[in-house]
Design a protein around this motif. Structure first.
Motif, PDB file in Angstrom:
ATOM      1  N   LEU A   1      16.430  -2.610  -2.309  1.00 48.83           N
ATOM      2  CA  LEU A   1      16.237  -3.832  -3.113  1.00 48.83           C
ATOM      3  C   LEU A   1      16.503  -3.620  -4.593  1.00 48.83           C
ATOM      4  O   LEU A   1      16.403  -4.573  -5.381  1.00 48.83           O
ATOM      5  CB  LEU A   1      14.819  -4.359  -2.903  1.00 48.83           C
ATOM      6  CG  LEU A   1      14.449  -4.679  -1.437  1.00 48.83           C
ATOM      7  CD1 LEU A   1      13.029  -5.220  -1.351  1.00 48.83           C
ATOM      8  CD2 LEU A   1      15.429  -5.663  -0.842  1.00 48.83           C
ATOM      9  N   GLY A   2      16.817  -2.394  -5.014  1.00 46.07           N
ATOM     10  CA  GLY A   2      17.191  -2.135  -6.408  1.00 46.07           C
ATOM     11  C   GLY A   2      16.028  -1.934  -7.358  1.00 46.07           C
ATOM     12  O   GLY A   2      16.193  -2.090  -8.573  1.00 46.07           O
ATOM     13  N   TYR A   3      14.830  -1.562  -6.863  1.00 43.51           N
ATOM     14  CA  TYR A   3      13.657  -1.335  -7.712  1.00 43.51           C
ATOM     15  C   TYR A   3      13.400   0.164  -7.857  1.00 43.51           C
ATOM     16  O   TYR A   3      13.750   0.963  -6.978  1.00 43.51           O
ATOM     17  CB  TYR A   3      12.402  -1.973  -7.104  1.00 43.51           C
ATOM     18  CG  TYR A   3      12.387  -3.489  -7.121  1.00 43.51           C
ATOM     19  CD1 TYR A   3      12.001  -4.188  -8.260  1.00 43.51           C
ATOM     20  CD2 TYR A   3      12.728  -4.214  -5.973  1.00 43.51           C
ATOM     21  CE1 TYR A   3      11.965  -5.572  -8.256  1.00 43.51           C
ATOM     22  CE2 TYR A   3      12.702  -5.605  -5.965  1.00 43.51           C
ATOM     23  CZ  TYR A   3      12.315  -6.266  -7.120  1.00 43.51           C
ATOM     24  OH  TYR A   3      12.289  -7.639  -7.119  1.00 43.51           O
ATOM     25  N   SER A   4      12.746   0.523  -8.967  1.00 52.33           N
ATOM     26  CA  SER A   4      12.203   1.883  -9.069  1.00 52.33           C
ATOM     27  C   SER A   4      10.898   1.921  -8.277  1.00 52.33           C
ATOM     28  O   SER A   4      10.332   0.883  -7.910  1.00 52.33           O
ATOM     29  CB  SER A   4      11.942   2.245 -10.530  1.00 52.33           C
ATOM     30  OG  SER A   4      10.896   1.435 -11.058  1.00 52.33           O
ATOM     31  N   LYS A   5      10.390   3.144  -8.017  1.00 53.46           N
ATOM     32  CA  LYS A   5       9.135   3.263  -7.283  1.00 53.46           C
ATOM     33  C   LYS A   5       7.992   2.579  -8.021  1.00 53.46           C
ATOM     34  O   LYS A   5       7.156   1.899  -7.422  1.00 53.46           O
ATOM     35  CB  LYS A   5       8.790   4.733  -7.057  1.00 53.46           C
ATOM     36  CG  LYS A   5       9.641   5.424  -6.008  1.00 53.46           C
ATOM     37  CD  LYS A   5       9.131   6.822  -5.755  1.00 53.46           C
ATOM     38  CE  LYS A   5       9.908   7.488  -4.637  1.00 53.46           C
ATOM     39  NZ  LYS A   5       9.405   8.850  -4.348  1.00 53.46           N
ATOM     40  N   GLU A   6       7.958   2.777  -9.338  1.00 55.35           N
ATOM     41  CA  GLU A   6       6.876   2.190 -10.135  1.00 55.35           C
ATOM     42  C   GLU A   6       6.931   0.675 -10.080  1.00 55.35           C
ATOM     43  O   GLU A   6       5.901  -0.005  -9.948  1.00 55.35           O
ATOM     44  CB  GLU A   6       6.971   2.681 -11.583  1.00 55.35           C
ATOM     45  CG  GLU A   6       6.685   4.156 -11.768  1.00 55.35           C
ATOM     46  CD  GLU A   6       7.825   5.051 -11.275  1.00 55.35           C
ATOM     47  OE1 GLU A   6       8.949   4.535 -11.096  1.00 55.35           O
ATOM     48  OE2 GLU A   6       7.572   6.263 -11.057  1.00 55.35           O
TER      49      GLU A   6
ATOM     50  N   SER B   1       5.898  -0.642  -6.542  1.00 51.82           N
ATOM     51  CA  SER B   1       4.480  -0.482  -6.213  1.00 51.82           C
ATOM     52  C   SER B   1       3.638  -1.616  -6.774  1.00 51.82           C
ATOM     53  O   SER B   1       2.500  -1.829  -6.337  1.00 51.82           O
ATOM     54  CB  SER B   1       3.962   0.861  -6.725  1.00 51.82           C
ATOM     55  OG  SER B   1       4.067   0.924  -8.139  1.00 51.82           O
ATOM     56  N   GLN B   2       4.166  -2.369  -7.747  1.00 56.13           N
ATOM     57  CA  GLN B   2       3.426  -3.477  -8.341  1.00 56.13           C
ATOM     58  C   GLN B   2       3.685  -4.819  -7.655  1.00 56.13           C
ATOM     59  O   GLN B   2       3.113  -5.834  -8.024  1.00 56.13           O
ATOM     60  CB  GLN B   2       3.820  -3.609  -9.836  1.00 56.13           C
ATOM     61  CG  GLN B   2       3.615  -2.337 -10.650  1.00 56.13           C
ATOM     62  CD  GLN B   2       2.165  -1.886 -10.638  1.00 56.13           C
ATOM     63  OE1 GLN B   2       1.247  -2.705 -10.803  1.00 56.13           O
ATOM     64  NE2 GLN B   2       1.949  -0.594 -10.434  1.00 56.13           N
ATOM     65  N   LEU B   3       4.552  -4.797  -6.641  1.00 52.24           N
ATOM     66  CA  LEU B   3       4.947  -6.051  -5.991  1.00 52.24           C
ATOM     67  C   LEU B   3       4.070  -6.362  -4.785  1.00 52.24           C
ATOM     68  O   LEU B   3       3.313  -5.515  -4.312  1.00 52.24           O
ATOM     69  CB  LEU B   3       6.401  -5.967  -5.530  1.00 52.24           C
ATOM     70  CG  LEU B   3       7.456  -5.683  -6.622  1.00 52.24           C
ATOM     71  CD1 LEU B   3       8.843  -5.566  -5.988  1.00 52.24           C
ATOM     72  CD2 LEU B   3       7.449  -6.772  -7.688  1.00 52.24           C
ATOM     73  N   THR B   4       4.195  -7.590  -4.311  1.00 54.58           N
ATOM     74  CA  THR B   4       3.574  -8.004  -3.050  1.00 54.58           C
ATOM     75  C   THR B   4       4.686  -8.447  -2.105  1.00 54.58           C
ATOM     76  O   THR B   4       5.853  -8.583  -2.501  1.00 54.58           O
ATOM     77  CB  THR B   4       2.590  -9.169  -3.259  1.00 54.58           C
ATOM     78  OG1 THR B   4       3.337 -10.338  -3.651  1.00 54.58           O
ATOM     79  CG2 THR B   4       1.564  -8.826  -4.331  1.00 54.58           C
ATOM     80  N   VAL B   5       4.341  -8.690  -0.855  1.00 55.12           N
ATOM     81  CA  VAL B   5       5.336  -9.113   0.113  1.00 55.12           C
ATOM     82  C   VAL B   5       5.952 -10.449  -0.274  1.00 55.12           C
ATOM     83  O   VAL B   5       7.100 -10.746   0.049  1.00 55.12           O
ATOM     84  CB  VAL B   5       4.708  -9.200   1.518  1.00 55.12           C
ATOM     85  CG1 VAL B   5       3.709 -10.350   1.608  1.00 55.12           C
ATOM     86  CG2 VAL B   5       5.796  -9.362   2.596  1.00 55.12           C
TER      87      VAL B   5
ATOM     88  N   LEU C   1       0.824  -1.202   0.000  1.00 52.20           N
ATOM     89  CA  LEU C   1       0.000   0.000   0.000  1.00 52.20           C
ATOM     90  C   LEU C   1       0.859   1.253   0.000  1.00 52.20           C
ATOM     91  O   LEU C   1       0.560   2.225  -0.691  1.00 52.20           O
ATOM     92  CB  LEU C   1      -0.920   0.012   1.223  1.00 52.20           C
ATOM     93  CG  LEU C   1      -1.904  -1.156   1.347  1.00 52.20           C
ATOM     94  CD1 LEU C   1      -2.726  -1.019   2.613  1.00 52.20           C
ATOM     95  CD2 LEU C   1      -2.810  -1.235   0.118  1.00 52.20           C
ATOM     96  N   LYS C   2       1.919   1.231   0.770  1.00 54.45           N
ATOM     97  CA  LYS C   2       2.791   2.403   0.851  1.00 54.45           C
ATOM     98  C   LYS C   2       4.176   1.928   1.269  1.00 54.45           C
ATOM     99  O   LYS C   2       4.313   0.950   2.002  1.00 54.45           O
ATOM    100  CB  LYS C   2       2.234   3.413   1.853  1.00 54.45           C
ATOM    101  CG  LYS C   2       2.885   4.793   1.795  1.00 54.45           C
ATOM    102  CD  LYS C   2       2.121   5.766   2.685  1.00 54.45           C
ATOM    103  CE  LYS C   2       2.711   7.177   2.600  1.00 54.45           C
ATOM    104  NZ  LYS C   2       2.676   7.727   1.237  1.00 54.45           N
ATOM    105  N   PHE C   3       5.203   2.646   0.830  1.00 52.25           N
ATOM    106  CA  PHE C   3       6.567   2.260   1.171  1.00 52.25           C
ATOM    107  C   PHE C   3       7.462   3.493   1.113  1.00 52.25           C
ATOM    108  O   PHE C   3       7.106   4.512   0.492  1.00 52.25           O
ATOM    109  CB  PHE C   3       7.092   1.186   0.219  1.00 52.25           C
ATOM    110  CG  PHE C   3       7.055   1.592  -1.230  1.00 52.25           C
ATOM    111  CD1 PHE C   3       8.145   2.223  -1.837  1.00 52.25           C
ATOM    112  CD2 PHE C   3       5.917   1.355  -2.012  1.00 52.25           C
ATOM    113  CE1 PHE C   3       8.100   2.603  -3.160  1.00 52.25           C
ATOM    114  CE2 PHE C   3       5.881   1.730  -3.351  1.00 52.25           C
ATOM    115  CZ  PHE C   3       6.973   2.359  -3.919  1.00 52.25           C
TER     116      PHE C   3
END
Length: 624
Positions: free
Chosen positions: A178-183, A186-190, A168-170
């Motif tokens: 973790l080396g990801y962009s925000k976009e 935001s598409q990931l799950t735990v 929901l928010k991070f």
């Protein structure tokens, strides 16, 4: 990894729980005080700027949009009057509603553009006081900004999940870690970022959290590249718009894990070293109780290490004098904080052991000394070597004393007689013969002394090795009688020896020859003119030996004890005033010991002396 709530991480758990509790309380406050979900002002237009002012119109809080309303860009907003900053006025604006609607010392303001020509002018609105619980859009916006900054500024990476594990928010720290962009993030799950193989699954954690209302655990986060980052995480449920979401924090503990690994490996190496050390290692607390003892206590003292733990030396029933000494020395180091080394001895299983005891204070972070480390090293062999060295030095001093004294006499005679021969040209043949005899006797005396001296010196340095062999003992007796025949004849001594052949012994022939020569020479020296020397063969079940008996001066009981001891070296002049050193008998004793034999004397003053020795018959009786 297991869900961890154990005591050794209590401090970190309390720290994370405190942060979570504060955020939870603050978020709950926002929901209870600001139910309005709109960010519109009273004219239903978007608010351009919001903030907080006090009763004296001083700006206390403002957002970034408020900057566009400033008349003087060089001004700092904080602490300035709102009418000065936004209206360039020296007094409150005409018709200001702040004075009319304020019910507390603090109030919210909202700013909105008024003119179409983009000229900014403050439109003053008091929405409500801080305590007001009515719908309040500016308050909600300001609070959202505050918590957004708080959310992003915390030291840990934060994440809010729904009950399905969706993001929901991070915070930026998490996706950057973790080396990801925000976009992308935001598409990931735990389930995309958490590795459950070393920890609990998300469902298991949720179940645990529902029981405990929060939990601390360790897990590994999966990076975009597939790597793993060890983290310490907290999971806490919070209510948000009547729904339960899960507030999660992640703290990177990779450096700590590496340090723990190094520490663990170091501890293993240290424990391996300590447990396998031959030195006795102990640790004491302030009450002098043992808190650690290594395994060397069993072979060294015969006591298992576990028997020491929690007990003092007195309770271990060591001798009281030693216990008192140990505790006094331990207390000195506790008080001074200075390491010390002391020596002590203790009897263990009938054997006295000498220890060198090193006491080392252990300082904590407060520079206090709660414990003391003691390392006891067995130095018995070293002490014995030191004692042997001390005795050797004494022997050396005695040795040089003998040399100085006993070489002086024969060489003094040689010097005096040689000078007399040089200075007197009219000596008669009889005088020359007498001088020659004295010179010969002095030379023989000096030669015998030097021969014994060299033999003894070689034996002390270990240069004479005992090399036993079979030989005829009778043959050696006869050869030594012939060697000393001149002296025997001079004193007219009668030698009584019944020769028997083939009396074979097993010993070092050179050493036995030296023993017989010295004993026979002493018998000749201490026998009077026309005296008698009796040589007899001794035989036992396993040994052969000789006894050499004279009827000369004899030796007192007191002096007999000094005959074979260099420290109590004894010598006396012969019946013809012959001098000696006593070194010959000392050499005889050492050579007898090398050949597993025995030597002794029987004598009385004025009744002569009888020296006897025994040596092995066969090789089977010889001990190397």
């Amino acid at each position: 990894m297991e869900l961890k709530t154990d005591l050794y991480k209590d401090e970190k758990i309390r720290e994370l729980e405190k942060e979570i509790l504060e955020l939870k309380q603050q978020l709950s406050l926002v929901e209870s005080e600001s139910p309005c979900k709109s960010i519109l002002n009273e004219d239903q237009k978007l608010v351009d700027g919001i903030g907080v002012i006090d009763q004296n119109f001083n700006l206390l809080s403002f957002d970034e949009k408020s900057n566009s309303f400033r008349k003087r860009k060089e001004d700092r907003l904080s602490g300035q009057k709102c009418y000065s900053v936004f209206c360039n006025s020296n007094e409150p604006c005409e018709g200001c509603t702040i004075l009319k609607k304020r019910t507390s010392k603090l109030a919210w303001y909202s700013l909105q553009s008024q003119l179409p020509d983009n000229q900014r002018k403050c439109k003053k609105h008091i929405i409500a006081s801080v305590e007001c619980s009515e719908p309040n859009a500016p308050y909600l916006v300001e609070t959202d900004l505050f918590f957004q900054q708080l959310f992003e500024s915390t030291g840990d990476a934060l994440l809010i999940l729904d009950c399905k594990g969706r993001v929901l928010k991070f915070t930026d720290k998490l996706n950057e870690m973790l080396g990801y962009s925000k976009e992308e993030f935001s598409q990931l799950t735990v389930f995309d970022i958490d590795d459950p193989s070393n920890s609990l699954t998300f469902e298991e954690r949720v179940s645990q959290v529902q029981k405990t209302k929060g939990a601390i655990f360790e897990t590994d986060l999966i990076t975009k590249s597939g790597g793993l980052i060890p983290v310490e995480s907290s999971l806490c449920p919070i209510k948000y718009h009547d729904k339960t979401v899960y507030f999660t924090s992640f703290r990177n503990i990779q450096e700590r894990k590496e340090t723990e690994k190094e520490l663990h490996e170091s501890e293993i190496r240290f424990r391996t070293l300590v447990e396998n050390a031959t030195d006795l290692v102990m640790r004491f607390d302030r009450e002098h109780r043992h808190v650690f003892v290594n395994s060397a206590s069993l072979p060294v003292l015969g006591i298992p290490p576990e028997d020491f733990i929690g007990r003092t030396h007195y309770e271990m029933e060591f001798p009281d004098d030693l216990c008192q000494f140990w505790e006094e020395e331990i207390e000195k180091v506790f008080e001074s904080g200075i390491a010390d080394i002391i020596d002590f001895s203790i009897e263990v299983k009938g054997r006295e052991i000498s220890f060198e005891w090193q006491l080392i204070p252990e300082f904590n972070e407060e520079d206090e000394i709660p414990y003391l480390l003691a390392v006891a090293r067995d130095v018995t062999k070293r002490k014995q070597s030191e004692k042997a060295l001390e005795e050797a030095l004494k022997t050396k001093d005695k040795f040089f004393s003998i040399i100085a004294h006993d070489l002086k006499n024969p060489f003094g005679s040689l010097r005096a007689l040689s000078e007399a021969l040089q200075l007197n040209d009219d000596l008669t043949k009889e005088e020359i013969a007498e001088f020659a005899e004295i010179i010969h006797a002095s030379a023989c005396q000096g030669y015998d002394l030097l021969e014994n001296l060299l033999d003894w010196s070689r034996s002390q340095r270990g240069n004479i090795k005992c090399e036993p062999e079979e030989f005829d003992l009778i043959e050696l007796v006869e050869s030594n009688i012939n060697l000393l025949q001149a002296n025997i004849h001079k004193k007219q001594i009668n030698i009584h020896f019944t020769s028997e052949n083939n009396k074979t012994v097993f010993a070092d022939k050179y050493m036995v020859d030296t023993i017989i020569r010295n004993l026979l020479a002493n018998a000749v020296k201490f026998t009077y003119m026309d005296g008698n020397i009796e040589i007899n063969l001794l035989e036992g079940e396993k040994y052969y030996g000789l006894s050499i008996k004279d009827d000369g001066k004899g030796i007192s009981q007191e002096n007999q004890t000094k005959l074979f001891d260099l420290d109590n070296q004894y010598s006396s002049k012969g019946t013809a005033m012959e001098t000696g050193t006593g070194l010959g008998l000392i050499l005889c004793k050492e050579f007898i010991d090398c050949n597993n034999g025995d030597i002794w004397v029987e004598s009385e003053n004025g009744e002569g002396s009888c020296f006897s020795f025994m040596i092995p018959k066969n090789k089977s009786e010889f001990s190397y």
